[in-house]
Design a protein around this motif. Structure first.
Motif, mmCIF file in Angstrom:
data_model
loop_
_atom_site.group_PDB
_atom_site.id
_atom_site.type_symbol
_atom_site.label_atom_id
_atom_site.label_comp_id
_atom_site.label_asym_id
_atom_site.label_seq_id
_atom_site.Cartn_x
_atom_site.Cartn_y
_atom_site.Cartn_z
ATOM 1 N N VAL A 255 1.963 7.155 -18.844
ATOM 2 C CA VAL A 255 1.041 7.996 -18.321
ATOM 3 C C VAL A 255 0.057 8.234 -19.224
ATOM 4 C CG1 VAL A 255 1.979 8.765 -16.320
ATOM 5 C CG2 VAL A 255 3.014 9.712 -18.619
ATOM 6 N N VAL B 43 2.839 1.531 -3.240
ATOM 7 C CA VAL B 43 2.111 1.958 -4.364
ATOM 8 C C VAL B 43 1.604 3.544 -4.407
ATOM 9 C CG1 VAL B 43 -0.383 2.009 -5.492
ATOM 10 C CG2 VAL B 43 0.812 -0.182 -4.770
ATOM 11 N N VAL B 44 1.508 4.122 -3.210
ATOM 12 C CA VAL B 44 1.136 5.508 -3.002
ATOM 13 C C VAL B 44 2.246 6.503 -3.568
ATOM 14 C CG1 VAL B 44 0.455 7.430 -1.449
ATOM 15 C CG2 VAL B 44 -0.587 5.334 -1.430
ATOM 16 N N ARG B 45 3.479 5.809 -3.001
ATOM 17 C CA ARG B 45 4.611 6.680 -3.264
ATOM 18 C C ARG B 45 5.005 6.479 -4.721
ATOM 19 N NH1 ARG B 45 10.173 5.472 0.257
ATOM 20 N NH2 ARG B 45 10.408 7.056 -1.088
ATOM 21 N N THR C 260 0.725 -1.167 0.092
ATOM 22 C CA THR C 260 0.082 0.066 -0.057
ATOM 23 C C THR C 260 0.932 1.193 -0.109
ATOM 24 O OG1 THR C 260 -1.270 -1.298 1.375
ATOM 25 C CG2 THR C 260 -2.125 0.913 0.986
ATOM 26 N N GLN C 261 1.809 1.210 0.948
ATOM 27 C CA GLN C 261 2.632 2.571 0.846
ATOM 28 C C GLN C 261 3.353 2.612 -0.267
ATOM 29 O OE1 GLN C 261 5.701 2.540 3.692
ATOM 30 N NE2 GLN C 261 5.777 4.667 4.059
ATOM 31 N N HIS D 271 -4.298 -0.864 -6.670
ATOM 32 C CA HIS D 271 -3.909 -0.260 -5.595
ATOM 33 C C HIS D 271 -3.088 -0.908 -4.587
ATOM 34 C CE1 HIS D 271 -6.019 3.337 -7.227
ATOM 35 N NE2 HIS D 271 -6.992 2.473 -7.420
ATOM 36 N N PHE D 272 -3.408 -2.230 -4.635
ATOM 37 C CA PHE D 272 -2.858 -3.184 -3.620
ATOM 38 C C PHE D 272 -1.968 -4.082 -4.543
ATOM 39 C CE2 PHE D 272 -6.710 -1.433 -1.910
ATOM 40 C CZ PHE D 272 -6.331 -0.565 -0.819
ATOM 41 N N LYS E 105 -2.499 0.813 -13.572
ATOM 42 C CA LYS E 105 -2.990 1.932 -12.926
ATOM 43 C C LYS E 105 -4.135 1.746 -11.982
ATOM 44 C CE LYS E 105 -1.783 5.322 -16.655
ATOM 45 N NZ LYS E 105 -2.578 6.216 -17.420
ATOM 46 N N ARG F 252 2.839 6.153 -7.176
ATOM 47 C CA ARG F 252 1.776 7.211 -7.750
ATOM 48 C C ARG F 252 2.419 8.605 -7.730
ATOM 49 N NH1 ARG F 252 -0.512 3.608 -9.875
ATOM 50 N NH2 ARG F 252 -2.106 2.223 -8.900
ATOM 51 N N VAL F 253 3.094 8.940 -6.788
ATOM 52 C CA VAL F 253 3.409 10.252 -6.561
ATOM 53 C C VAL F 253 4.669 10.505 -7.691
ATOM 54 C CG1 VAL F 253 4.749 11.991 -5.312
ATOM 55 C CG2 VAL F 253 2.923 10.828 -4.057
ATOM 56 N N LEU F 254 5.490 9.503 -7.416
ATOM 57 C CA LEU F 254 6.514 9.502 -8.586
ATOM 58 C C LEU F 254 6.293 9.531 -10.032
ATOM 59 C CD1 LEU F 254 8.982 6.993 -6.904
ATOM 60 C CD2 LEU F 254 9.323 9.363 -6.953
ATOM 61 N N GLU F 255 5.221 8.848 -10.437
ATOM 62 C CA GLU F 255 4.632 8.610 -11.670
ATOM 63 C C GLU F 255 4.444 10.090 -12.411
ATOM 64 O OE1 GLU F 255 1.187 6.376 -11.780
ATOM 65 O OE2 GLU F 255 2.218 4.553 -11.391
ATOM 66 N N LYS F 256 3.907 11.183 -11.366
ATOM 67 C CA LYS F 256 3.776 12.172 -11.665
ATOM 68 C C LYS F 256 4.939 13.058 -12.572
ATOM 69 C CE LYS F 256 1.693 14.047 -7.927
ATOM 70 N NZ LYS F 256 1.164 15.002 -7.016
#
Lengths: 211, 159, 333
Positions: free
Chosen positions: C333, C10-12, C7-8, C288-289, C285, C14-18
């Motif tokens: 992306v 994946v969120v990180r 979980t953690q 999420h888990f 994309k 997502r931020v990097l994907e930006k």
């Protein structure tokens, strides 16, 4: 035009006459040689130009493929793919005589004659297929590249020879032969002069005796 | 006094107590799991973008409500407990606690997942976070229904 | 492996994907007039941090490599399970192995060709090989080394080094993927194998090699049976298109084969292949888990670098923008 520094004797005259004969014959021969060399040279130059254009086109294509291959993989990976060649090519060198000029003849020997598909020294899974095209093209170009090297060297050597021959022809035509001719003329005149003076002297002596 | 006697005499309060315990335990586990999950997700976000703490806190809190519902039901049920309760009364309290116990447990975990996914939205596109919150509030509905039902059940029958 | 552990991460991710290059930035890079201009644009992006490594000869490869290394390091940190990142490092491991074995066989120094982003300590392996003591080497790698060296002793064929290691790489890759138990990864690997096999089929035909060679270089364990490729060996390209019309990967494969048929070149085939695989991995994309987003991010980064390399190589060779645009891979992306 300068006359040669010789004694105006009959001996010299016949010697110079002989020299002139040789010079004229030599001139004619050299002129022929030069013409023939020129002809050969022009043929070679034409071939050279054709080959060069072809080779350049092919190499350009090959490089284009290479560039494509290099764009899609890391340069280290590309270099690794081709770092261990499968095929080895050697060149056998001999010479050929063209109008007294020794031009090189190159002959390519490949280790894997007849097995055309074996020029690719890498596996298929990790390499882009543009690399195949690049290598195939290079492989096709090599014989032509060798021929180009051969022809170009021959052209150079022939050009040298033509230059040399022309200098000789020119030397003979504009220097040796005119010089000889002038000297011969000079000796003739000198001899004629001395002959005339002898006759005059004889006539004078005869006059004195007759009186 | 044998076991049967204990059962008859004190069965009511035992079952009632079980109901109270379940109403706290199950949603509590669920909420802890859910909040933990979202917490993990948000801490991932905090590493990269700590300025989003406020919004992520909202998402983090959502799966926590089930535990609260369970706690409230447990308190109410506890008020009805007395030592000489009839066994039927005790069983009824247990039944009344079950909806929030189970629904609270599972819905907290699922809500946690949705909220954690909502953190992804927050990470990628801050303007759309509200949508993520709405999605995870949807899960809340069912916990709320169970909560309401448990509440009504507790007060519907008088012994 | 518990999917919720990610979980953690994946969120990180997502931020990097930006921070991946956007379509707009790539477009600007393509339209940049000169190399210097392109570099200036690149400096404003996430790649800017690697610009300090740049030596005066302006070699963009230094930047690309530094960035690749950095992405791997970040993902090492992000991913709770190292096998996901190692999965993508494996390619470089096998590359290093190839270099190492060629170095040993030829007794030359290829140290400039190593890519130090693999998982193995290649220097250590080298000393192991030289001391003929392979006991401490990872079993699949040990098997690979032994197979290559014994094979070379018999055949003396350098091509087989590449072929064997490519095959073992894919199988090693698959083995790790099967352990992770992610359907998306398995689908990805199988689609990749199928695509490579089709490409191999056509390449072998082009290279005028025989069926035996094809059998040797084809990879098994894909969705399409090996026999099917062997049967298609003598078929024309039209027939091949018909043969593979109903395969799972047909959506990407058929346009790829069509474009090959029209141009007789592989340029578009490879582009279609990359596009198909990246579209496949875009599925991550919606996950999420689980490990998929981490894997997808690294693949996306690699695709991005491929695109950058195409742009920058083209800039260096003065290729017009429309030609470059044709070659661009789709981005994640």
């Amino acid at each position: 035009m300068a006359k040669l520094n010789v004694n105006p004797t009959r001996m010299e005259l016949s010697k110079l006459n002989k020299q002139l004969g040789i010079a004229t014959r030599g001139h004619k021969l050299l002129k022929d040689k030069q013409d023939e060399l020129m002809r050969q040279f022009i043929v070679l130059i034409k071939r050279n130009r054709e080959l060069r254009m072809e080779v350049e086109k092919e190499l350009e294509q090959s490089f284009k493929n290479f560039f494509l291959a290099s764009a899609t993989m890391a340069p280290e990976m590309l270099e690794e793919s081709i770092s261990f060649p499968k095929e080895s090519i050697s060149v056998h060198l001999s010479r050929k005589n063209v109008m007294g000029v020794h031009v090189p003849v190159m002959e390519m020997k490949r280790k894997m004659e007849g097995d055309e598909g074996s020029i690719y020294p890498y596996g298929c899974a990790q390499t882009p297929s543009e690399l195949d095209d690049a290598i195939a093209k290079l492989n096709e170009t090599i014989p032509k590249l060798l021929e180009l090297a051969e022809v170009e060297k021959a052209c150079q050597l022939l050009a040298d020879e033509i230059e040399k021959t022309r200098r000789r022809v020119n030397a003979l035509e504009y220097r040796t032969i005119p010089d000889l001719e002038e000297t011969i003329k000079y000796i003739r005149m000198k001899l004629d002069e001395s002959e005339r003076s002898t006759i005059t002297r004889l006539m004078k002596v005869k006059d004195i005796i007759d009186r | 006094m044998n076991f049967a006697e204990i059962f008859v005499n004190f069965g009511g309060v035992v079952f009632g107590g079980l109901g109270v315990a379940l109403a706290v335990i199950m949603p509590g586990i669920g909420s802890a799991r859910g909040v933990g999950l979202v917490g993990e997700a948000t801490s991932g976000l905090m590493i990269e973008e700590p300025e989003k703490f406020g919004k992520s806190l909202l998402l983090e809190l959502l799966p926590g409500t089930q535990g609260l519902y369970g706690f409230v039901i447990a308190l109410l049920a506890m008020g009805q407990l007395y030592s000489t309760m009839e066994i039927a009364h005790g069983l009824f309290i247990l039944m009344a606690c079950l909806p929030i116990a189970f629904v609270g447990w599972k819905s907290a975990i699922f809500q946690g997942k949705v909220a954690a996914a909502g953190v992804s939205i927050l990470a990628k596109n801050e303007q759309q976070t509200t949508k993520g919150i709405i999605f995870s509030v949807m899960v809340e509905t069912y916990a709320l229904l169970a909560f309401v039902l448990s509440l009504i059940l507790l007060n519907s029958v008088t012994f | 492996m518990d999917r919720l552990d990610f979980t953690q991460g994946v969120v990180r991710t997502r931020v990097l994907e930006k921070k991946l290059l956007t379509f707009g930035t790539l477009e600007r890079l393509i339209d940049a007039g000169t190399m210097d201009e392109a570099m200036k644009i690149l400096k404003e992006t996430d790649y800017g941090s690697s610009f300090s490594l740049l030596t005066e000869n302006n070699d963009f490869e230094t930047i690309l490599f530094a960035e690749l290394k950095r992405s791997f390091q970040i993902m090492d940190d992000v991913s709770p399970d190292s096998s996901i990142v190692n999965l993508l490092r494996l390619k470089y491991d096998y590359h290093n192995l190839k270099v190492l074995l060629k170095e040993i066989i030829l007794d030359k120094d290829f140290s400039h060709l190593y890519l130090p982003i693999g998982t193995m300590d290649i220097k250590q392996i080298k000393t192991f090989i030289l001391n003929e003591n392979l006991q401490d080497v990872d079993p699949p790698v040990r098997a690979a080394i032994v197979e290559v060296l014994t094979d070379y002793k018999i055949t003396r064929d350098p091509q087989r080094i590449g072929i064997i290691l490519d095959r073992l790489y894919i199988y090693h890759f698959l083995k790790i993927i099967e352990a992770i138990k992610s359907p998306l990864f398995i689908e990805y690997a199988k689609a990749m194998i199928d695509f490579i096999n089709v490409r191999t089929l056509i390449r072998v035909k082009r290279q005028k090699k025989d069926r035996k060679f094809l059998e040797e270089v084809l990879l098994s364990k894909g969705n399409i049976e090996k026999e099917k490729f062997l049967h298609s060996f003598t078929d024309s390209i039209d027939q091949i298109i018909r043969n593979f019309r109903n395969e799972k990967i047909a959506k990407g494969l058929i346009p790829a084969l069509q474009s090959y048929k029209e141009t007789n070149r592989f340029e578009d085939f490879e582009k279609e292949m990359d596009n198909y695989l990246i579209k496949l991995i875009r599925e991550a994309k919606h996950i999420h888990f689980g490990p998929e987003p981490i894997f997808a991010y690294l693949l996306a980064k690699e695709t991005e670098m491929k695109n950058l390399r195409i742009i920058l190589v083209s800039k260096a060779n003065e290729i017009p923008p429309q030609m470059v645009r044709k070659r661009m891979r789709e981005s994640y992306v």
